[in-house]
Design a protein around this motif. Structure first.
Motif, PDB file in Angstrom:
ATOM      1  N   HIS A  19       0.809  -1.226   0.000  1.00  0.00           N
ATOM      2  CA  HIS A  19       0.000   0.000   0.000  1.00  0.00           C
ATOM      3  C   HIS A  19       0.835   1.264   0.000  1.00  0.00           C
ATOM      4  N   GLN A  20       2.017   1.156   0.646  1.00  0.00           N
ATOM      5  CA  GLN A  20       2.869   2.338   0.708  1.00  0.00           C
ATOM      6  C   GLN A  20       3.368   2.729  -0.693  1.00  0.00           C
ATOM      7  N   ILE A  21       3.655   1.707  -1.484  1.00  0.00           N
ATOM      8  CA  ILE A  21       4.115   1.977  -2.854  1.00  0.00           C
ATOM      9  C   ILE A  21       2.993   2.633  -3.650  1.00  0.00           C
ATOM     10  N   LEU A  22       1.770   2.144  -3.432  1.00  0.00           N
ATOM     11  CA  LEU A  22       0.612   2.738  -4.125  1.00  0.00           C
ATOM     12  C   LEU A  22       0.444   4.202  -3.702  1.00  0.00           C
ATOM     13  N   ASP A  23       0.494   4.450  -2.398  1.00  0.00           N
ATOM     14  CA  ASP A  23       0.331   5.824  -1.904  1.00  0.00           C
ATOM     15  C   ASP A  23       1.396   6.749  -2.477  1.00  0.00           C
ATOM     16  N   GLU A  24       2.631   6.268  -2.479  1.00  0.00           N
ATOM     17  CA  GLU A  24       3.724   7.100  -3.000  1.00  0.00           C
ATOM     18  C   GLU A  24       3.536   7.390  -4.483  1.00  0.00           C
ATOM     19  N   LEU A  25       3.060   6.375  -5.193  1.00  0.00           N
ATOM     20  CA  LEU A  25       2.845   6.533  -6.632  1.00  0.00           C
ATOM     21  C   LEU A  25       1.767   7.589  -6.891  1.00  0.00           C
ATOM     22  N   LEU A  26       0.659   7.500  -6.144  1.00  0.00           N
ATOM     23  CA  LEU A  26      -0.429   8.465  -6.336  1.00  0.00           C
ATOM     24  C   LEU A  26       0.030   9.880  -5.960  1.00  0.00           C
ATOM     25  N   ASP A  27       0.802   9.988  -4.889  1.00  0.00           N
ATOM     26  CA  ASP A  27       1.322  11.311  -4.495  1.00  0.00           C
ATOM     27  C   ASP A  27       2.214  11.894  -5.591  1.00  0.00           C
ATOM     28  N   ALA A  28       3.082  11.049  -6.131  1.00  0.00           N
ATOM     29  CA  ALA A  28       4.000  11.523  -7.183  1.00  0.00           C
ATOM     30  C   ALA A  28       3.204  11.952  -8.412  1.00  0.00           C
ATOM     31  N   ALA A  29       2.177  11.175  -8.754  1.00  0.00           N
ATOM     32  CA  ALA A  29       1.369  11.498  -9.937  1.00  0.00           C
ATOM     33  C   ALA A  29       0.609  12.802  -9.717  1.00  0.00           C
ATOM     34  N   ASP A  30       0.096  12.985  -8.520  1.00  0.00           N
ATOM     35  CA  ASP A  30      -0.659  14.213  -8.222  1.00  0.00           C
ATOM     36  C   ASP A  30       0.265  15.434  -8.318  1.00  0.00           C
ATOM     37  N   ARG A  31       1.476  15.297  -7.787  1.00  0.00           N
ATOM     38  CA  ARG A  31       2.447  16.398  -7.880  1.00  0.00           C
ATOM     39  C   ARG A  31       2.770  16.688  -9.341  1.00  0.00           C
ATOM     40  N   CYS A  32       2.961  15.636 -10.093  1.00  0.00           N
ATOM     41  CA  CYS A  32       3.315  15.787 -11.503  1.00  0.00           C
ATOM     42  C   CYS A  32       2.179  16.489 -12.265  1.00  0.00           C
ATOM     43  N   ARG A  33       0.933  16.082 -12.002  1.00  0.00           N
ATOM     44  CA  ARG A  33      -0.177  16.723 -12.727  1.00  0.00           C
ATOM     45  C   ARG A  33      -0.314  18.191 -12.369  1.00  0.00           C
ATOM     46  N   ARG A  34      -0.078  18.517 -11.091  1.00  0.00           N
ATOM     47  CA  ARG A  34      -0.191  19.920 -10.682  1.00  0.00           C
ATOM     48  C   ARG A  34       0.877  20.764 -11.377  1.00  0.00           C
ATOM     49  N   LYS A  35       2.046  20.175 -11.570  1.00  0.00           N
ATOM     50  CA  LYS A  35       3.131  20.888 -12.231  1.00  0.00           C
ATOM     51  C   LYS A  35       2.934  20.975 -13.756  1.00  0.00           C
ATOM     52  N   SER A  36       2.494  19.878 -14.349  1.00  0.00           N
ATOM     53  CA  SER A  36       2.458  19.850 -15.816  1.00  0.00           C
ATOM     54  C   SER A  36       1.151  20.371 -16.406  1.00  0.00           C
ATOM     55  N   VAL A  37       0.009  19.946 -15.864  1.00  0.00           N
ATOM     56  CA  VAL A  37      -1.262  20.424 -16.427  1.00  0.00           C
ATOM     57  C   VAL A  37      -2.058  21.264 -15.429  1.00  0.00           C
ATOM     58  N   GLY A  38      -1.563  21.364 -14.201  1.00  0.00           N
ATOM     59  CA  GLY A  38      -2.202  22.239 -13.222  1.00  0.00           C
ATOM     60  C   GLY A  38      -3.327  21.572 -12.440  1.00  0.00           C
ATOM     61  N   PRO A  39      -3.951  22.341 -11.535  1.00  0.00           N
ATOM     62  CA  PRO A  39      -4.965  21.766 -10.662  1.00  0.00           C
ATOM     63  C   PRO A  39      -6.372  21.753 -11.292  1.00  0.00           C
ATOM     64  N   LYS A  40      -6.431  22.145 -12.568  1.00  0.00           N
ATOM     65  CA  LYS A  40      -7.751  22.247 -13.197  1.00  0.00           C
ATOM     66  C   LYS A  40      -8.242  20.914 -13.710  1.00  0.00           C
ATOM     67  N   VAL A  41      -9.557  20.727 -13.566  1.00  0.00           N
ATOM     68  CA  VAL A  41     -10.211  19.574 -14.181  1.00  0.00           C
ATOM     69  C   VAL A  41     -11.139  20.118 -15.257  1.00  0.00           C
TER      70      VAL A  41
END
Ligand code: 5AD
Length: 350
Positions: A19-41
């Motif tokens: 589960h820790q690997i999953l959590d870390e992966l989701l955190d990294a992806a969320d950071r990446c999306r905020r940086k690359s495409v932003g917080p907009k949906v």
């Protein structure tokens, strides 16, 4: 960026049950999306305008061979009226979806309503954009894709469903060919569409190796958009009751979305209805994993249940959906089209 994702690394993340690997992966992806495409949906109002389909895909509830659903096709004036009421309600982009038909008459009708939606929305719009239109109506000829592009559609979703030709042939009847699907994806790109593809996760016979290849396929094909979801068995299909892989399709879809975001930071990724159907936290975690597109269903209520691609399809009222997205800490962007940044980068390189 993509190159740093070795096959070994992807395989180890997908195979892990930690589960820790999953959590870390989701955190990294969320950071990446905020940086690359932003917080907009970005929203795409989804109109499922017909469930008539000539195909017989072994997994799909609206397959031609399923005689137990009512078939419908909304008349053009209703589709146009729905599109315009979506526009008046604030949507700037639509996704128009149906089963597959290459009947020239039917495609001509689509050309007509796309033209009308474009013209009417442009006439009411002071930004000079009109409604953005994504189509998802299957495999057509080059000329048909071209006519739809000229009518005003500019994005197209055509899932490969399974990028391994062998798995593809196990879930489709012999007449539906993998090569033809690739050919269609090429045609769409040549014409100039923003091209989206995707797979189902958890299909009978699908291995982790297949999923690793699927991710590589998206990178190799240099796609602009991705729409993926868990496979959900439908009782009136040949694949129902077939043994599914032993991984959890929900968690696995989240991982694939997250890896796709990390490997292709600037593409648009849909948080699919199937993901929202299979788990009550589908929307929340799909966004966290890096999805930045949501498609609220605008199909009229009396047709909705007949667009049954899989069992117990989730329906959340659009306003509720918007509220939920905001509740999870994202901004809902209605004014702009929200085109794929990857597409813009691709165009700039030309
Ligand atoms: N489970 C999940 N997704 C499905 N689709 C079709 N049938 C199913 C199913 N049983 C998806 C396919 C298709 C999209 C419109 O719906 O991936 O491309």
């Amino acid at each position: 960026m993509a190159k740093s994702w070795s096959e070994k690394k992807i395989t180890s993340i997908l195979s892990s049950r930690d589960h820790q690997i999953l959590d870390e992966l989701l955190d990294a992806a969320d950071r990446c999306r905020r940086k690359s495409v932003g917080p907009k949906v970005f929203l795409r109002g989804l109109i499922e305008f017909s469930n008539e389909c000539r195909c017989n895909c072994f997994y799909c509830g609206i397959r031609n061979g399923n005689l137990s659903i009512l078939r419908y096709r909304l008349p053009n004036n209703e589709i146009i009226a729905l599109a315009m009421s979506a526009f008046d309600a604030g949507y700037s982009s639509l996704a128009l979806q149906s089963g597959e038909s290459d009947d020239p008459q039917k495609i001509n009708e689509v050309v007509q309503f796309v033209q009308a939606i474009k013209a009417q929305s442009l006439a009411r719009d002071n930004t000079g954009q009109g409604l953005g239109i994504t189509l998802s109506i299957g495999e057509l000829t080059f000329d048909q894709y071209k006519a739809l592009w000229e009518a005003g559609a500019h994005r197209y979703l055509l899932r490969i469903e399974a990028s391994d030709p062998r798995l593809f042939s196990q879930i489709h009847p012999p007449g539906q060919s993998y090569e033809k699907r690739l050919h269609c994806l090429d045609a769409l790109k040549t014409i100039g569409y923003q091209v989206g593809t995707g797979i189902m996760v958890g299909l009978p016979g699908q291995s982790i190796e297949n999923l690793v290849r699927d991710l590589q396929f998206f990178v190799e094909r240099d796609i602009d958009m991705l729409g993926m979801g868990p496979y959900i068995p439908h009782p009136n299909t040949p694949l129902y009751m077939k043994q599914v892989p032993d991984y959890d399709p929900f968690i696995m879809t989240l991982k694939i979305i997250a890896l796709a975001r990390l490997m292709m930071p600037d593409i648009n990724i849909v948080c699919s209805t199937a993901l929202q159907t299979i788990n009550p936290r589908g929307l929340e975690l799909g966004l966290k994993a890096g999805a930045n597109i949501v498609m609220p269903v605008l199909t009229p209520e009396n047709y909705r249940s007949s667009y049954s691609l899989y069992a117990d399809k989730n329906y959340t009222r659009p306003l509720k959906l918007i509220e939920q997205i905001r509740g999870y800490g994202y901004e809902v962007e209605l004014r702009t089209w929200g085109d794929s940044r990857h597409y813009a980068a691709r165009q700039a390189q030309k």
